[in-house]
Design an enzyme around this catalytic site. Structure first.
Site, PDB file in Angstrom:
ATOM      1  CG  ASN A 223      -3.731  -3.055  -4.429  1.00 36.29           C
ATOM      2  OD1 ASN A 223      -2.610  -3.345  -3.786  1.00 36.29           O
ATOM      3  ND2 ASN A 223      -4.478  -2.683  -3.594  1.00 36.29           N
TER       4      ASN A 223
ATOM      5  N   GLY B 281       0.360  -4.232  -3.498  1.00 29.41           N
ATOM      6  CA  GLY B 281       0.304  -5.469  -2.362  1.00 29.41           C
ATOM      7  C   GLY B 281      -0.569  -5.978  -1.464  1.00 29.41           C
ATOM      8  CE  LYS B 282      -6.965  -5.274  -2.829  1.00 27.59           C
ATOM      9  NZ  LYS B 282      -8.603  -5.404  -3.674  1.00 27.59           N
TER      10      LYS B 282
ATOM     11  CG  ASP C 281     -14.011  -6.034  -3.713  1.00 25.05           C
ATOM     12  OD1 ASP C 281     -13.591  -5.331  -4.354  1.00 25.05           O
ATOM     13  OD2 ASP C 281     -14.957  -5.687  -3.087  1.00 25.05           O
ATOM     14  CB  SER C 282     -10.136  -6.072   0.163  1.00 24.17           C
ATOM     15  OG  SER C 282      -9.293  -5.760  -0.331  1.00 24.17           O
TER      16      SER C 282
ATOM     17  CG  PHE D   9      -1.043  -2.596   0.534  1.00 22.07           C
ATOM     18  CD1 PHE D   9      -0.446  -3.616   1.309  1.00 22.07           C
ATOM     19  CD2 PHE D   9      -2.106  -2.587   0.261  1.00 22.07           C
ATOM     20  CE1 PHE D   9      -1.309  -5.216   1.467  1.00 22.07           C
ATOM     21  CE2 PHE D   9      -3.003  -3.453  -0.343  1.00 22.07           C
ATOM     22  CZ  PHE D   9      -2.838  -5.008   0.628  1.00 22.07           C
ATOM     23  N   GLY D  10      -1.564   0.058   1.146  1.00 20.09           N
ATOM     24  CA  GLY D  10      -3.413   0.904   1.492  1.00 20.09           C
ATOM     25  C   GLY D  10      -3.467   1.724   2.441  1.00 20.09           C
ATOM     26  CE1 TYR D  11      -7.644   4.883   3.590  1.00 19.92           C
ATOM     27  CE2 TYR D  11      -8.257   2.557   2.018  1.00 19.92           C
ATOM     28  CZ  TYR D  11      -8.278   3.714   2.420  1.00 19.92           C
ATOM     29  OH  TYR D  11      -9.040   4.670   1.218  1.00 19.92           O
TER      30      TYR D  11
HETATM   31  P1  IMP Z   1     -10.470  -3.164  -4.276  1.00 14.60           P
HETATM   32  O1  IMP Z   1     -10.745  -4.408  -3.612  1.00 14.60           O
HETATM   33  O2  IMP Z   1      -9.715  -3.170  -5.419  1.00 14.60           O
HETATM   34  O3  IMP Z   1     -11.649  -2.427  -4.399  1.00 14.60           O
HETATM   35  O4  IMP Z   1      -9.851  -2.564  -2.930  1.00 14.60           O
HETATM   36  C1  IMP Z   1      -9.380  -2.240  -1.800  1.00 14.60           C
HETATM   37  C2  IMP Z   1      -9.327  -0.628  -1.525  1.00 14.60           C
HETATM   38  O5  IMP Z   1      -8.778  -1.854   0.382  1.00 14.60           O
HETATM   39  C3  IMP Z   1      -7.813  -0.895  -1.624  1.00 14.60           C
HETATM   40  O6  IMP Z   1      -7.526   0.298  -1.591  1.00 14.60           O
HETATM   41  C4  IMP Z   1      -7.122  -1.398  -0.537  1.00 14.60           C
HETATM   42  O7  IMP Z   1      -5.370  -0.828  -0.626  1.00 14.60           O
HETATM   43  C5  IMP Z   1      -7.363  -1.487   0.641  1.00 14.60           C
HETATM   44  N1  IMP Z   1      -6.825  -2.843   1.597  1.00 14.60           N
HETATM   45  C6  IMP Z   1      -7.081  -4.612   1.248  1.00 14.60           C
HETATM   46  N2  IMP Z   1      -6.570  -4.536   1.992  1.00 14.60           N
HETATM   47  C7  IMP Z   1      -5.732  -3.914   2.396  1.00 14.60           C
HETATM   48  C8  IMP Z   1      -5.007  -4.243   3.132  1.00 14.60           C
HETATM   49  O8  IMP Z   1      -4.734  -5.497   3.766  1.00 14.60           O
HETATM   50  N3  IMP Z   1      -4.071  -2.847   3.828  1.00 14.60           N
HETATM   51  C9  IMP Z   1      -4.619  -1.970   3.649  1.00 14.60           C
HETATM   52  N4  IMP Z   1      -5.502  -1.239   2.607  1.00 14.60           N
HETATM   53  C10 IMP Z   1      -6.306  -2.262   2.323  1.00 14.60           C
END
Ligand code: IMP
Length: 192
Positions: free
Chosen positions: A10, A12-13, A68-69, A149-151
């Protein structure tokens, strides 16, 4: 120069974690090394973060950090939670994923939500060290903001009247769930 693999696909991460780690480290992406992503079979953020760090560590002989977030929404029984990325994928992208969440939230009085980040750090031949960071907030009524990014555009962190999607990257990075987890990790390993 010392190297560290930031075990995430990801972007953004990757950017956020890279900025948190000292400039002494060269930050490597699994995309550069053409390492695939592991299947996220864990039932918790902790299990998935460990699973990722163990997986990526098999490909390199230097430290790895993985996260993981996700977004846990109280009135949706803490969903999407560990399924945050998968929800967006199933819906056809984050914009559609956010619209889906806002629709589900239309009649909900309680808009409380928590962004959770579990970070796991592993040195070669050592066990992973895993920490968790959380930030409370609320789900906005609309998608607001084009940053992040994301949410980010539907999350209003506590004590803020703007969403993460409206916040500058430098400000978000110093208050969010990833930063809180990173501070805990730094106390435990005193490097980075
Ligand atoms: P995973 O950890 O790869 O399973 O993905 C975590 C999901 O949560 C991803 O779709 C991210 O875009 C979203 N996410 C995690 N941290 C954030 C953040 O700081 N802002 C926005 N979305 C987040």
């Amino acid at each position: 120069m010392k190297k560290i693999l930031i075990g995430t696909h990801n972007r953004g991460k990757f950017k956020e974690i890279s900025h948190l780690i000292s400039r002494k480290y060269r930050k490597i992406s699994p995309l550069t090394l053409k390492i695939p992503s592991p299947e996220e079979t864990g039932k918790t953020f902790q299990q998935n973060a460990k699973l990722k760090v163990n997986f990526f560590s098999k490909f390199v002989n230097y430290p790895v950090i993985s996260d993981d977030s996700g977004l846990c929404i109280k009135s949706l029984h803490n969903k999407p939670g560990i399924y945050s990325a998968r929800l967006a994928k199933q819906r056809g992208g984050f914009n559609k994923g956010m619209k889906y969440i806002l629709k589900k939230m239309r009649n909900k009085k309680n808009r409380s939500a928590v962004f959770v980040c579990c970070l796991s750090y592993k040195k070669p031949k050592k066990k992973p060290i895993t920490v968790i960071g959380k930030i409370n907030g609320k789900i906005s009524n609309q998608i607001i903001g084009t940053k992040g990014f994301g949410y980010d555009p539907i999350f209003l962190p506590k004590n803020s009247n703007i969403t993460f999607g409206q916040m500058s990257k430098s400000k978000k990075m110093l208050i969010d769930h990833r930063f809180i987890a990173f501070k805990k990790l730094k106390k435990k390993i005193k490097i980075l």
